[in-house]
Design an enzyme around this catalytic site. Structure first.
Site, mmCIF file in Angstrom:
data_model
loop_
_atom_site.group_PDB
_atom_site.id
_atom_site.type_symbol
_atom_site.label_atom_id
_atom_site.label_comp_id
_atom_site.label_asym_id
_atom_site.label_seq_id
_atom_site.Cartn_x
_atom_site.Cartn_y
_atom_site.Cartn_z
ATOM 1 C CG ASN A 33 61.987 39.280 58.971
ATOM 2 O OD1 ASN A 33 61.341 39.736 59.916
ATOM 3 N ND2 ASN A 33 62.307 38.002 58.875
ATOM 4 C CB CYS A 39 59.764 36.467 63.088
ATOM 5 S SG CYS A 39 61.427 36.867 62.552
ATOM 6 C CG HIS A 45 57.018 37.153 59.744
ATOM 7 N ND1 HIS A 45 57.431 38.403 60.158
ATOM 8 C CD2 HIS A 45 58.139 36.396 59.634
ATOM 9 C CE1 HIS A 45 58.745 38.391 60.284
ATOM 10 N NE2 HIS A 45 59.200 37.196 59.970
HETATM 11 O O1 UT7 Z 1 61.388 35.245 60.078
HETATM 12 C C1 UT7 Z 1 62.056 34.177 59.500
HETATM 13 C C2 UT7 Z 1 63.386 34.697 59.049
HETATM 14 N N1 UT7 Z 1 64.052 33.981 58.057
HETATM 15 C C3 UT7 Z 1 63.614 33.788 56.802
HETATM 16 O O2 UT7 Z 1 62.512 34.073 56.436
HETATM 17 C C4 UT7 Z 1 64.607 33.226 55.813
HETATM 18 C C5 UT7 Z 1 63.975 32.363 54.776
HETATM 19 N N2 UT7 Z 1 64.913 32.172 53.703
HETATM 20 C C6 UT7 Z 1 65.070 33.047 52.693
HETATM 21 O O3 UT7 Z 1 64.441 34.085 52.658
HETATM 22 C C7 UT7 Z 1 66.006 32.669 51.566
HETATM 23 O O4 UT7 Z 1 66.478 31.364 51.771
HETATM 24 C C8 UT7 Z 1 67.204 33.646 51.398
HETATM 25 C C9 UT7 Z 1 66.715 34.990 50.862
HETATM 26 C C10 UT7 Z 1 67.925 33.860 52.708
HETATM 27 C C11 UT7 Z 1 68.177 33.102 50.381
HETATM 28 O O5 UT7 Z 1 67.535 32.924 49.122
HETATM 29 P P1 UT7 Z 1 67.687 31.556 48.318
HETATM 30 O O6 UT7 Z 1 66.929 31.707 47.058
HETATM 31 O O7 UT7 Z 1 67.303 30.437 49.244
HETATM 32 O O8 UT7 Z 1 69.215 31.561 47.971
HETATM 33 P P2 UT7 Z 1 70.335 30.496 48.377
HETATM 34 O O9 UT7 Z 1 70.659 30.585 49.815
HETATM 35 O O10 UT7 Z 1 69.944 29.159 47.810
HETATM 36 O O11 UT7 Z 1 71.565 31.037 47.565
HETATM 37 C C12 UT7 Z 1 71.590 31.055 46.129
HETATM 38 C C13 UT7 Z 1 72.892 31.690 45.672
HETATM 39 C C14 UT7 Z 1 74.127 31.140 46.373
HETATM 40 O O12 UT7 Z 1 75.172 31.100 45.443
HETATM 41 P P3 UT7 Z 1 75.564 29.733 44.694
HETATM 42 O O13 UT7 Z 1 75.921 28.771 45.800
HETATM 43 O O14 UT7 Z 1 74.339 29.320 43.942
HETATM 44 O O15 UT7 Z 1 76.704 30.118 43.833
HETATM 45 C C15 UT7 Z 1 74.429 32.173 47.420
HETATM 46 O O16 UT7 Z 1 75.793 32.207 47.759
HETATM 47 O O17 UT7 Z 1 72.871 33.098 45.972
HETATM 48 C C16 UT7 Z 1 74.050 33.444 46.710
HETATM 49 N N3 UT7 Z 1 73.707 34.540 47.607
HETATM 50 C C17 UT7 Z 1 73.730 35.823 47.240
HETATM 51 N N4 UT7 Z 1 74.054 36.420 46.089
HETATM 52 C C18 UT7 Z 1 73.945 37.762 46.017
HETATM 53 C C19 UT7 Z 1 73.286 34.452 48.903
HETATM 54 N N5 UT7 Z 1 73.045 35.678 49.385
HETATM 55 C C20 UT7 Z 1 73.303 36.545 48.372
HETATM 56 C C21 UT7 Z 1 73.234 37.949 48.246
HETATM 57 N N6 UT7 Z 1 73.552 38.500 47.065
HETATM 58 N N7 UT7 Z 1 72.818 38.747 49.261
#
Ligand code: UT7
Length: 324
Positions: free
Chosen positions: A281, A113, A251
């Site tokens: 992204n 990225c 970004h």
């Molecule tokens: O250029 C760099 C590229 N990468 C990034 O920028 C990634 C940076 N990270 C992020 O943007 C975030 O960490 C994410 C958007 C990927 C995830 O968001 P989060 O608020 O950190 O969620 P999480 O991973 O802590 O997950 C929270 C919950 C989980 O369920 P439980 O364990 O609390 O029951 C996940 O399983 O949300 C669940 N979950 C979803 N639910 C619905 C994860 N993905 C999804 C989804 N839809 N797509």
């Protein structure tokens, strides 16, 4: 003093839109979850257009807006980690497709990225050293090819896109003030694509999946920290403060990352450019696509200070400050 000035911008996204509602039918997710956790409502995906074709469209638009013909370009740098071929580089394919002169340097930079910020840093240094006079710099990625569309933790985040700038040598005050690029390979496993390259029959080991893998939470925290530091670094280097920024182009990875940086730097909402809602992204395409939209939307005027900051797999991060 010799400066590298941005003379034109361009961008391109494929026509096909995948909305959050479309994703609801593909994986267990909701429009509400995606919107509140990421700020993304839809993204564009290629239905056959290659990385090169997208890069060429953005590049041609940047050349047109700069009023410069392809034959005048003496350097092509493309930031991408989703090239069409292992080799030749996307830059060579763009050079050929745009009928640029033979013999000029053309190469890709792989910084995920941060690809565009890295590519622009290279072009800036080529120009300030007097080696090049007119460079075409492109950021492009087609992540739809390396995303596991069954993995809800990654497929909701990414889209395809390209952006380009023409950078010219100039003796005025306008141009790239400085750029700063960084990497820390100890974090490589936070965000990577295991196996675009297959094992040979002489090696041990299983063939690996070619899908992108990501540890979202850890990546999130490092993204905020490193982009904030990168912005502070470029400001400090140029004796500027956050109040001097006319437009900040981060970004576009997650609206919560952007908002966290905005708050840490105490930037008002109207000075932070955001288009993540429409594209998600787009990796190396993200910043030049945003820059082109900001230019075409009349948000940047002569003398403005534009600061851009990126973060991506590698880990890589960086920043650029431009006096427009
Ligand atoms: O250029 C760099 C590229 N990468 C990034 O920028 C990634 C940076 N990270 C992020 O943007 C975030 O960490 C994410 C958007 C990927 C995830 O968001 P989060 O608020 O950190 O969620 P999480 O991973 O802590 O997950 C929270 C919950 C989980 O369920 P439980 O364990 O609390 O029951 C996940 O399983 O949300 C669940 N979950 C979803 N639910 C619905 C994860 N993905 C999804 C989804 N839809 N797509």
């Amino acid at each position: 003093m010799l400066m590298a000035r941005i003379a034109g911008t361009g961008s391109y996204v494929p026509e096909k839109v995948i909305s959050n509602h479309d994703l609801e039918r593909m994986v267990e997710t909701t429009d509400d979850w995606i919107t509140t956790r990421t700020g993304i409502r839809e993204r564009r995906v290629s239905t056959g257009e290659s990385t090169t074709e997208m890069a060429v469209k953005a590049g041609r638009m940047a050349l047109r807006s700069a009023g410069i013909s392809p034959s005048e370009i003496d350097l092509v740098v493309v930031g991408t980690v989703t090239p069409d071929l292992v080799f030749p580089s996307t830059a060579c394919l763009v050079q050929s497709a745009l009928s640029m002169r033979g013999g000029i340097p053309a190469f890709d930079v792989a910084a995920a990225c941060s690809g565009f910020i890295y590519a622009l840093d290279v072009a800036d240094r080529y120009i300030r050293s007097g080696t090049s006079k007119k460079a075409l710099v492109i950021g492009v990625d087609v992540f739809s090819r390396i995303i596991d569309w069954n993995d809800r933790t990654t497929c909701i985040l990414f889209g395809d896109g390209a952006g380009a700038v023409v950078v010219v040598a100039s003796n005025g005050r306008e141009g790239i003030l400085s750029s700063h690029i960084h990497s820390d390979g100890t974090y490589w496993e936070l965000l990577y694509t295991p196996g675009a390259i297959r094992h040979s029959p002489f090696e041990r080991g299983e063939q690996r999946d070619h899908y992108l893998l990501m540890k979202g939470n850890e990546t999130f925290k490092l993204a905020v920290r490193s982009m904030e530091e990168a912005v502070k670094e470029v400001l400090q280097h140029n004796g500027l403060s956050p109040e001097d920024i006319s437009l900040f182009i981060p970004h576009q990875a997650n609206i919560r990352i952007i908002n966290a940086i905005k708050e840490r730097l105490n930037l008002p909402e109207e000075k932070v450019f955001v288009n993540i809602k429409k594209y998600g992204n787009t990796s190396a395409g993200s910043i030049p696509l945003a820059l082109d939209e900001a230019v075409r939307g009349g948000l940047i005027g002569r003398g403005d200070i534009v600061v851009m900051a990126s973060f991506g797999g590698g880990l890589t991060w960086g920043s650029t400050a431009i006096r427009w």
